[in-house]
Structures are given as structure tokens and as C-alpha cells.
Write a protein that holds these residues in place. Structure first.
Motif, PDB file in Angstrom:
ATOM      1  N   ASP A 150       0.845  -1.220  -0.089  1.00  0.00           N
ATOM      2  CA  ASP A 150      -0.016   0.107  -0.216  1.00  0.00           C
ATOM      3  C   ASP A 150       0.719   1.146  -0.026  1.00  0.00           C
ATOM      4  O   ASP A 150       0.370   2.453  -0.090  1.00  0.00           O
ATOM      5  CB  ASP A 150      -0.888   0.017   1.467  1.00  0.00           C
ATOM      6  N   ARG A 151       1.949   1.209   0.070  1.00  0.00           N
ATOM      7  CA  ARG A 151       2.977   2.386   0.174  1.00  0.00           C
ATOM      8  C   ARG A 151       4.051   2.150  -0.936  1.00  0.00           C
ATOM      9  O   ARG A 151       4.013   1.144  -1.793  1.00  0.00           O
ATOM     10  CB  ARG A 151       3.706   2.482   1.275  1.00  0.00           C
ATOM     11  N   ALA A 152       5.047   3.303  -1.180  1.00  0.00           N
ATOM     12  CA  ALA A 152       5.572   3.373  -2.004  1.00  0.00           C
ATOM     13  C   ALA A 152       7.226   3.543  -1.383  1.00  0.00           C
ATOM     14  O   ALA A 152       7.320   4.468  -0.432  1.00  0.00           O
ATOM     15  CB  ALA A 152       5.336   4.323  -3.092  1.00  0.00           C
ATOM     16  N   ASP A 153       8.140   2.898  -2.018  1.00  0.00           N
ATOM     17  CA  ASP A 153       9.395   3.102  -1.444  1.00  0.00           C
ATOM     18  C   ASP A 153      10.387   3.963  -2.315  1.00  0.00           C
ATOM     19  O   ASP A 153      10.442   3.715  -3.634  1.00  0.00           O
ATOM     20  CB  ASP A 153      10.188   1.870  -1.147  1.00  0.00           C
ATOM     21  N   CYS A 154      11.234   4.861  -2.145  1.00  0.00           N
ATOM     22  CA  CYS A 154      12.143   5.610  -2.821  1.00  0.00           C
ATOM     23  C   CYS A 154      13.483   4.708  -2.862  1.00  0.00           C
ATOM     24  O   CYS A 154      14.069   4.903  -1.850  1.00  0.00           O
ATOM     25  CB  CYS A 154      12.125   6.883  -2.680  1.00  0.00           C
ATOM     26  N   VAL A 155      13.874   4.478  -4.011  1.00  0.00           N
ATOM     27  CA  VAL A 155      15.152   3.633  -3.819  1.00  0.00           C
ATOM     28  C   VAL A 155      16.254   4.402  -4.862  1.00  0.00           C
ATOM     29  O   VAL A 155      15.967   4.617  -5.897  1.00  0.00           O
ATOM     30  CB  VAL A 155      14.879   2.108  -4.827  1.00  0.00           C
ATOM     31  N   PRO A 156      17.405   4.653  -4.313  1.00  0.00           N
ATOM     32  CA  PRO A 156      18.482   5.081  -5.101  1.00  0.00           C
ATOM     33  C   PRO A 156      18.928   4.277  -6.049  1.00  0.00           C
ATOM     34  O   PRO A 156      19.051   3.158  -5.789  1.00  0.00           O
ATOM     35  CB  PRO A 156      19.245   5.628  -4.019  1.00  0.00           C
ATOM     36  N   ILE A 157      19.169   4.909  -7.149  1.00  0.00           N
ATOM     37  CA  ILE A 157      19.679   4.144  -8.334  1.00  0.00           C
ATOM     38  C   ILE A 157      21.091   4.697  -8.701  1.00  0.00           C
ATOM     39  O   ILE A 157      21.157   5.603  -9.568  1.00  0.00           O
ATOM     40  CB  ILE A 157      18.649   4.444  -9.464  1.00  0.00           C
ATOM     41  N   ASN A 158      22.098   4.276  -8.272  1.00  0.00           N
ATOM     42  CA  ASN A 158      23.447   4.631  -8.429  1.00  0.00           C
ATOM     43  C   ASN A 158      24.331   3.618  -9.145  1.00  0.00           C
ATOM     44  O   ASN A 158      24.990   2.826  -8.855  1.00  0.00           O
ATOM     45  CB  ASN A 158      24.334   4.810  -6.938  1.00  0.00           C
ATOM     46  N   ILE A 159      24.084   3.697 -10.625  1.00  0.00           N
ATOM     47  CA  ILE A 159      24.573   2.833 -11.597  1.00  0.00           C
ATOM     48  C   ILE A 159      25.115   3.585 -12.579  1.00  0.00           C
ATOM     49  O   ILE A 159      24.695   4.788 -12.806  1.00  0.00           O
ATOM     50  CB  ILE A 159      23.579   1.727 -12.068  1.00  0.00           C
ATOM     51  N   LYS A 160      26.115   2.966 -13.264  1.00  0.00           N
ATOM     52  CA  LYS A 160      26.633   3.629 -14.418  1.00  0.00           C
ATOM     53  C   LYS A 160      25.563   3.475 -15.749  1.00  0.00           C
ATOM     54  O   LYS A 160      24.966   2.539 -15.845  1.00  0.00           O
ATOM     55  CB  LYS A 160      27.874   3.049 -14.986  1.00  0.00           C
ATOM     56  N   ARG A 161      25.062   4.627 -16.527  1.00  0.00           N
ATOM     57  CA  ARG A 161      24.388   4.599 -17.394  1.00  0.00           C
ATOM     58  C   ARG A 161      24.703   5.016 -18.647  1.00  0.00           C
ATOM     59  O   ARG A 161      25.680   6.012 -18.816  1.00  0.00           O
ATOM     60  CB  ARG A 161      23.168   5.323 -17.038  1.00  0.00           C
ATOM     61  N   HIS A 162      24.349   4.093 -19.608  1.00  0.00           N
ATOM     62  CA  HIS A 162      24.744   4.752 -20.937  1.00  0.00           C
ATOM     63  C   HIS A 162      23.543   4.808 -21.864  1.00  0.00           C
ATOM     64  O   HIS A 162      22.836   3.995 -21.916  1.00  0.00           O
ATOM     65  CB  HIS A 162      25.847   3.451 -21.717  1.00  0.00           C
TER      66      HIS A 162
END
Length: 183
Positions: A150-162
Motif C-alpha cells: 500500500d505504500r511506495a519506497d524511494c530507491v536510489p539508483i546509483n549505477i553507470k548509465r549509457h
């Protein structure tokens, strides 16, 4: 702005933002999607497996093209067809059962970008997004909002992106056919 300079300018902006605010590094490339994909995978994920996420529609449109582009570059392409309405956490749990030698996660589907980012973060591998439409919202977000009951979690996305920009495909996708214009 001339097409050939788009990726150069975006790389300057990304480098500036990365150095000022921290976060995950982003590199932009521009050119034919298949040719650039081969080059990027060769540099970031040689000899390993890559996970390619598709919707049914995008697999029919580009799946074989991308698989052909990657033949000989990586040991295997693990193609996964996912509904764009799939729960991210459940889909990621299924996808992460893949072999440990996965070296990158790839998609060209804007709707699957959050899932691809999450899988790449969980697998600790780079994320490669092939931009073939003008839709970009959320692709570079440093955080991902995941539904958790019923809730939302905020997850950091610390990855290399191309990010590979196929300007010709983006331009084609931007054009509205005359028959679909409203009066």
C-alpha cells in the motif's frame, strides 16, 4: 541543433551535473542504434551475458536486430519479454535468477526503463538505454519509486548509465502521420 552534436553537448551537461551533485555517471552516444549498441557493449560488458528487456511489441520490432548486433560481442543475450504493466519488484525477482556473469542490462522501451534500472542496480551492472522515441521522463532519475504493497519506497539508483540516441529513429517517432491529426 545538428544531430551529430547532440551527444557531445549532453555529455558536457551530464559531466557538469555529475561533478556538482554526485550521483551516477551517465555517458551519451549518438548514431545507429545497432552499431552503437555493439560498440558500447564491447566496451562495458565484453565476454559476459547481457539481459535485454523487451515488451512484446518492441521484441517483434527490434529484438532480432539487437541480438544480431550483439552476436560475437558478448557470450549470450538473455532476452526477456515483459509486460509494461508488470510489477517492478516481482519482475526483477524473476529476472535476477539469471546467471551471475551478466554484465549489463539493456532496453529500448521507455516503459521498461524503471525495471531495467532496478535490475541493473540489483545486479550491480551498467544500464544501457537505447533511445528510439522522444520520451525521456524518468530515464536519468537518481531515484526510483517502487510500489510496495500500500505504500511506495524511494530507491536510489546509483549505477553507470549509457544512453544511446538513435536520432533518426527519434525523429521518425516524433512525426505524427497526417491521417492521425485531429481537425
Amino acid at each position: 541543433m545538428e544531430k551529430k552534436f547532440i551527444s557531445q553537448k549532453l555529455n558536457l551537461v551530464a559531466a557538469s551535473a555529475y561533478s556538482k551533485k554526485g550521483g551516477s555517471p551517465v555517458t551519451f552516444y549518438q548514431g545507429n542504434a545497432s552499431g552503437m549498441l555493439k560498440s558500447v557493449v564491447r566496451s562495458v560488458a565484453p565476454y559476459g551475458k547481457v539481459i535485454a528487456l523487451y515488451t512484446q511489441k518492441s521484441y517483434l520490432k527490434r529484438g532480432m536486430e539487437f541480438a544480431d548486433a550483439l552476436s560475437g560481442v558478448c557470450s549470450k543475450v538473455l532476452g526477456v519479454i515483459v509486460s509494461d504493466k508488470t510489477d517492478i519488484v516481482k519482475a526483477a525477482a524473476q529476472i535476477l535468477r539469471a546467471p551471475e556473469d551478466v554484465r549489463a542490462v539493456i532496453t529500448s522501451d521507455h516503459s521498461l526503463s524503471p525495471l531495467a534500472s532496478y535490475v541493473a542496480k540489483a545486479a550491480k551492472v551498467p544500464y544501457i538505454y537505447i533511445m528510439v522515441t522522444p520520451r525521456t521522463e524518468g530515464i536519468l532519475s537518481p531515484r526510483l519509486l517502487l510500489k510496495n504493497g500500500d505504500r511506495a519506497d524511494c530507491v536510489p539508483i546509483n549505477i553507470k548509465r549509457h544512453i544511446i540516441i538513435d536520432a533518426d529513429e527519434v525523429e521518425k517517432a516524433s512525426v505524427i502521420p497526417a491521417s492521425s491529426k485531429t481537425p
